[in-house]
Design a protein around this motif. Structure first.
Motif, PDB file in Angstrom:
ATOM      1  N   PHE A 126      26.150  40.056 -83.205  1.00  0.00           N
ATOM      2  CA  PHE A 126      27.482  39.730 -83.711  1.00  0.00           C
ATOM      3  C   PHE A 126      28.530  39.851 -82.603  1.00  0.00           C
ATOM      4  CE2 PHE A 126      25.471  40.497 -87.842  1.00  0.00           C
ATOM      5  CZ  PHE A 126      25.954  39.408 -88.555  1.00  0.00           C
ATOM      6  N   LEU A 136      28.270  36.649 -80.652  1.00  0.00           N
ATOM      7  CA  LEU A 136      28.939  35.537 -81.337  1.00  0.00           C
ATOM      8  C   LEU A 136      30.452  35.595 -81.128  1.00  0.00           C
ATOM      9  CD1 LEU A 136      27.020  35.310 -84.746  1.00  0.00           C
ATOM     10  CD2 LEU A 136      26.714  33.905 -82.692  1.00  0.00           C
ATOM     11  N   THR A 137      31.005  36.802 -81.235  1.00  0.00           N
ATOM     12  CA  THR A 137      32.447  36.961 -81.042  1.00  0.00           C
ATOM     13  C   THR A 137      32.843  36.655 -79.602  1.00  0.00           C
ATOM     14  OG1 THR A 137      32.469  38.685 -82.742  1.00  0.00           O
ATOM     15  CG2 THR A 137      34.398  38.537 -81.306  1.00  0.00           C
ATOM     16  N   ILE A 158      28.262  47.053 -85.982  1.00  0.00           N
ATOM     17  CA  ILE A 158      28.581  45.635 -86.112  1.00  0.00           C
ATOM     18  C   ILE A 158      30.091  45.439 -86.207  1.00  0.00           C
ATOM     19  CG2 ILE A 158      28.428  43.633 -87.653  1.00  0.00           C
ATOM     20  CD1 ILE A 158      25.589  44.542 -88.336  1.00  0.00           C
ATOM     21  N   ILE A 179      32.407  43.442 -83.374  1.00  0.00           N
ATOM     22  CA  ILE A 179      33.152  42.231 -83.710  1.00  0.00           C
ATOM     23  C   ILE A 179      34.634  42.388 -83.403  1.00  0.00           C
ATOM     24  CG2 ILE A 179      33.921  40.753 -85.624  1.00  0.00           C
ATOM     25  CD1 ILE A 179      31.200  41.195 -86.920  1.00  0.00           C
TER      26      ILE A 179
END
Length: 245
Positions: free
Chosen positions: A54, A57-58, A206, A210
């Motif tokens: 995650f 992805l950020t 997580i 993020i």
């Protein structure tokens, strides 16, 4: 609730330095949750992987990931993981500690030198690909030999290659996600996981992974780099010294 907070703090820390945080997860799982080390080690991998993913992805969304350099490191890391896993059973723990500790101290000093005497990024340097592969191989060997211990090497290698501290952290999440996924698949067939014990720790990590890049993005990146680069160097040296104690 306290476990969730532990995970949140670790997720923030991991996002700042671009590491996997396995040592921190392992400490919480053993000292706070009472898991045996043999179970806590693979469980720390289970906890670290989603937070890394995650976070990756950020970091990708805010364009902090250098895929070209990251891919070079991943390609080199794969055989390193395999060789490290096979050879780990033949390396005495004290010898391993000296090897890893020495590498950490040298690389930490190199990062500090870069912070004191900054140079322009060298993304067009024809030797960068080979340097990236070398750091990737080294990180893969450390992951294979000692579990998720390649984070500091990866982040330091990316910084030394000329990436900013922020971009190094972002690219490290990409590299470590790939390496962790490979290690996780191997552990699925050889290790025991405490699936329930780590989920609160995982959730907090997580959230921290993020939120942290989004907050850093709103700050002055030049100032962030001036703080994070020497901090990363000192932290890696600290990890190296701890290996000798």
């Amino acid at each position: 609730m306290l476990t969730l907070i532990y995970g949140l703090v670790i997720g923030i820390f991991v996002s700042l330095i671009g590491g996997g945080g396995a040592a921190l997860y392992l400490g919480v799982l053993t000292s706070q949750l009472g898991l045996a080390t043999a179970v806590a080690v693979p469980t720390s991998l289970l906890v670290a992987l989603p937070a890394l993913f995650f976070g990756f992805l950020t970091q990708t969304r805010i364009h902090n990931v250098n895929f070209h350099v990251g891919n070079q490191m991943i390609i080199a890391a794969i055989p390193g993981i395999i060789v490290g896993t096979i050879s780990a059973q033949y390396i005495p723990q004290n010898v391993y500690n000296w090897i890893v500790g020495s590498i950490f101290i040298v690389m930490g000093l190199m990062v500090l030198r870069k912070a004191i005497f900054p140079k322009k990024a060298t993304s067009d340097n024809p030797h960068q690909a080979w340097a990236a592969r070398g750091f990737g191989l080294l990180s893969g060997l450390m992951v294979g030999i000692g579990g998720l211990s390649g984070g500091a090497t990866t982040a330091a290698g990316l910084t030394i290659l000329g990436l900013t501290a922020v971009e190094s952290a972002g690219t490290a999440t990409y590299v470590l996600t790939a390496m962790s996924a490979i290690s996780f698949v191997g552990h699925l067939f050889t290790s025991t996981f405490a699936w329930e014990a780590g989920w609160m720790l995982m959730l907090g990590a997580i959230i921290g992974a993020i939120l942290t890049p989004l907050v850093i993005r709103k700050l002055d990146l030049n100032k962030v780099n001036r703080v994070l680069t020497p901090f990363l160097g000192l932290l890696i040296i600290y990890f190296g010294v701890k290996m000798f104690l």
